[in-house]
Design a protein around this motif. Sequence first.
Motif: not given
Length: 219
Positions: A67, A152-153, A156, A163, A205, A208-209
Amino acid sequence: MDLPLFQGVSRDKLSELIEKTPFHFLKYSDGEEIVALGDVCTHIKFVISGEVQMDLPCRNLRVKVSQVLSSPNVIGHDYLFGRKTIYPYNVISHGECGILQISKPDFINILHSDNIFLFNILNMLSRNSQNNVDELLSLSSGTIFERLAFFVVSLTRHGAKDIKITYKQKDLCTLLGIQRSSFINAMDRLKEIGVIDYSLSEIKITDRRAMLDMVHSID
């Protein structure tokens, strides 16, 4: 004053702190190493200009999460204290960047100087800890989409960009506890809705949100 540790601190208090505390301002060129995997964390580091790239390899598996973090941001706050104070990632400069570095003893003095500093670091550490509980539960019982999203969350940062997950398909499926056929179907679905782009060795990615928002809405 935008740095996570200093939010809510008055300008006068910050000026007083700068006069009393050794703040080290470092400059790095593109691709230069800032933190090496396995180094002992002896300083807290703040990204005050430019960007850095953080690479986190999964031990014993051919999976790596990368990231890019922009200023203002912090490196190493969750490894400065505790039983394990070894960096689990590499950090390099992504273009030219500036780092503010504070030694552990000086940082402890800062925490003692004003409760705002203490509350800020406690909130940061607590947020990380609480997120890990949710992620662990999702990885053990959630859908494929939930498992990948929480993976992922959890690894990161908020606001991170570029990402990427570099992987061997067998190892990533083992990590997530899913079948290869199910993995491919899930990747195709996520690509179709614009959350990721992927190849046989890399997942990018793109939102991400959206991955976080979709955790409880995709079955």
